[in-house]
Design an enzyme around this catalytic site. Structure first.
Site, PDB file in Angstrom:
ATOM      1  CE1 TYR A 182     131.263 -23.539  -4.796  1.00 27.65           C
ATOM      2  CE2 TYR A 182     130.620 -21.577  -6.081  1.00 27.65           C
ATOM      3  CZ  TYR A 182     131.223 -22.299  -5.123  1.00 27.65           C
ATOM      4  OH  TYR A 182     131.969 -21.367  -4.271  1.00 27.65           O
ATOM      5  CD  GLU A 183     133.310 -25.999  -9.411  1.00 30.58           C
ATOM      6  OE1 GLU A 183     133.731 -26.845 -10.206  1.00 30.58           O
ATOM      7  OE2 GLU A 183     133.443 -24.795  -9.849  1.00 30.58           O
ATOM      8  N   GLY A 184     129.463 -29.757  -9.098  1.00 31.89           N
ATOM      9  CA  GLY A 184     128.784 -31.019  -9.026  1.00 31.89           C
ATOM     10  C   GLY A 184     128.118 -31.171  -7.474  1.00 31.89           C
TER      11      GLY A 184
END
Length: 591
Positions: free
Chosen positions: A436-438
């Site tokens: 997550y978060e890229g």
């Protein structure tokens, strides 16, 4: 599973001896800060994490947060623990005093956040997202919206979320279907978002959703996206809560880890439409949202540190207690910590965690200096430095936490594979961090494309100049100095290779990005360990403090540079020698 002990001495060493964080306290914006105050905050944050958050970590893993009749019920003890978090003012550490914050550096917030993540990662995700929402309001919202929302978010009385992803739009946000339509002084939001961490819960009276969506008549693509605040409950003019907004949780996901953190499917506007207010300007939503995302990426890297620290503590405790096998030297029965291979695993866990921690706090310092530096040159320099270190911090630390928590299971042997010991939870909780978060592939592409190629390598060169200067001014420490210098030289060679050859193929950047990021991470880690060794050696010579602590710092530095830094050379070779084959792969390459 051993009781969590906050690594206060480790944190103090990094802040005061390795990175010289106290120089921040001389800045006008941090005039209330001092070394004594920060040391006290770190001490108390560690106690709070160990006494309040850690005891309910396993409870949360077993019970999960769960959706019941359109509401989310958190595990036993979570609501009470969060209220204690609010009562003690932990959310306000690094926030603007104008809205109730304590005005300390962001780096101090990060030290406390490490403790929250070690003690209870699921719980820590809630204030992490709130802190990101605060950043968005502070940077982009109107004064009216700031006055309504910032005091409650900074106190922790309300929590914040980030709503980007839709079922058909993950990392590619250009095709979002959620729409916003102007209506009087606000907008009506209609659509559905998925993977919304802490999107619904029972711990606070209100939840403030930060929602990315295009206006109904916006142009296609990311340039048409705008950003909105959509509260669970509308807020009256006097600040009291009004009617329930047209937003609700549809379901929560069943996951591999972070089970106490509700991952929600959120529905906006099933009826008249969810009332929202625009943050920033029309079409600037993604740029505004990146304020939150860059904050989150640093804190996700810190999740890697926190979980690695917890896994190391549990492994070390078990290795000291578990009697198995005989001493190679005496033939007597020994605890497994006496076996060389267990010692290797433990020191690998420790040295990697130390390097990750230093990287996180170094990036945090640059965040403080880019926003609070006392001259424009300093702010510009650290803006570039922060942008460079952010993808490395997020991706390298989260790659390594998967390795470190896996080693924690290995040290426990068969008992590590049994859930009742608790160490498997660290491994499961850690797995999401590289996604997550890229994803880490996205972070690597960002590093190569935006942070290396676009400025012709200027930011990377400046960072390597720092590394070189620290060696030249440090005095003689030949055992580590020469190996570290070779690592810096190797990174420079790889950087030049990418700059010289990136136009050879449309696939070149993607083929080399991951290996380049990992190489940079390991060289940065060696930089911190080299400086750590110098600082520890100085302490030992002066007779200050705990000599065993500083002797162990020297051991960890030697281990890292001789056993972990060689990985940087392998990753560099994979870039230079493997770019060709990487660029040749296509859809038909896999059978």
């Amino acid at each position: 599973m051993a009781d969590y002990q906050a690594p206060v001495s480790e944190i103090s060493f990094v802040l005061n001896d390795l990175l010289d964080v106290p120089k921040l306290y001389a800045l006008p914006d941090f005039s209330e800060a001092s070394a004594e105050l920060v040391d006290a905050v770190v001490e108390e944050a560690g106690k709070f994490a160990a006494q309040v958050f850690a005891p309910i970590n396993r409870v949360g893993d077993l019970q999960h947060s769960r959706a019941v009749n359109g509401e989310v019920v958190t595990p036993d003890g979570f609501k009470e623990a969060y209220q204690l978090f609010v009562d003690n003012g932990w959310m306000s550490l690094a926030q603007d005093p104008e809205y109730g914050g304590q005005g300390l550096p962001f780096t101090v917030h990060m030290t406390a956040s490490e403790f929250w993540n070690s003690a209870n990662t699921s719980m820590a995700l809630c204030p992490m997202l709130t802190a990101g929402a605060i950043d968005v309001f502070a940077a982009h919202a109107s004064n009216e919206l700031k006055a309504i929302y910032l005091p409650k978010l900074i106190s922790g009385e309300w929590t914040g979320t980030m709503n980007l992803t839709e079922s058909h739009a993950g990392s590619d946000l250009s095709n979002l279907k959620t729409k916003a339509t102007p209506h009087d002084d606000h907008y009506l939001i209609k659509g559905q978002k998925i993977y919304i961490t802490w999107g619904e819960h029972d711990m606070t009276d209100n939840i403030v959703h930060i929602v990315l969506a295009p206006l109904a008549d916006a142009p296609a693509g990311v340039k048409g996206l705008s950003l909105f605040v959509v509260p669970k409950f509308l807020v009256n003019e006097d600040g009291s809560l009004g009617e329930r907004n047209d937003v609700k949780v549809v379901s929560t996901e069943h996951k591999l880890g972070i089970n106490a953190s509700p991952t929600c499917v959120m529905s906006f506007g099933e009826n008249a439409g969810a009332v929202g207010y625009m943050i920033g300007e029309p079409g600037q939503g993604l740029a505004c949202m990146f304020t939150l995302m860059n904050h989150a990426r640093l804190e996700v890297g810190l999740e890697g540190v926190g979980l690695s620290e917890r896994a190391y503590q549990d492994a070390l405790s078990y290795a000291r207690e578990r009697v198995q096998g005989r001493s190679p030297a005496t033939g007597d029965s020994i605890s497994i910590i006496g076996h060389p291979d267990v010692q290797r695993m433990l020191m690998q866990m420790k040295s990697l965690t130390d390097a990750m921690r230093a990287l996180c706090y170094d990036a945090s310092m640059s965040h403080d200096l880019r926003t609070h530096g006392d001259d424009e040159e300093t702010r510009d320099y650290h803006s570039t430095r922060f942008a460079l270190l952010t993808p490395v911090t997020k991706a390298w630390c989260t790659e390594l936490v998967n390795e470190v928590t896996s080693l924690g299971i290995q040290v426990h042997g068969g008992m590590g594979f049994v859930e009742e010991t608790g160490v498997a939870q660290h491994y499961r909780d850690a797995r999401i961090t590289s996604i997550y978060e890229g994803t880490n592939g996205i972070q690597a592409n960002d590093l190569v494309n935006r942070k290396l190629i676009r400025d012709g390598g200027a930011g990377v060169k400046a960072l390597m100049n720092e590394m070189t200067q620290s060696v030249e001014s440090a005095g003689d420490f030949p055992e580590l100095r020469d190996a570290f210098r070779a690592g810096v030289s190797e990174l420079q060679e790889t950087s030049n290779y990418i700059l010289d050859n990136h136009k050879d193929s449309d696939y070149f950047e993607g083929a080399v990005a991951y290996n380049y990021l990992m190489q940079m991470g390991y060289v940065c880690g060696a930089w911190y360990h080299y400086r750590s060794a110098l600082a520890a050696h100085k302490k030992l010579q002066s007779g200050e403090g705990d000599s065993q602590f500083y002797a162990n710092k020297l051991l960890a530095a030697r281990f890292y540079i001789h056993q972990m830094l060689p990985r940087a050379f392998a990753f560099g070779s994979a870039v230079r020698d493997g770019a060709g084959i990487g660029s040749e792969l296509n859809e038909q390459s896999f059978s």
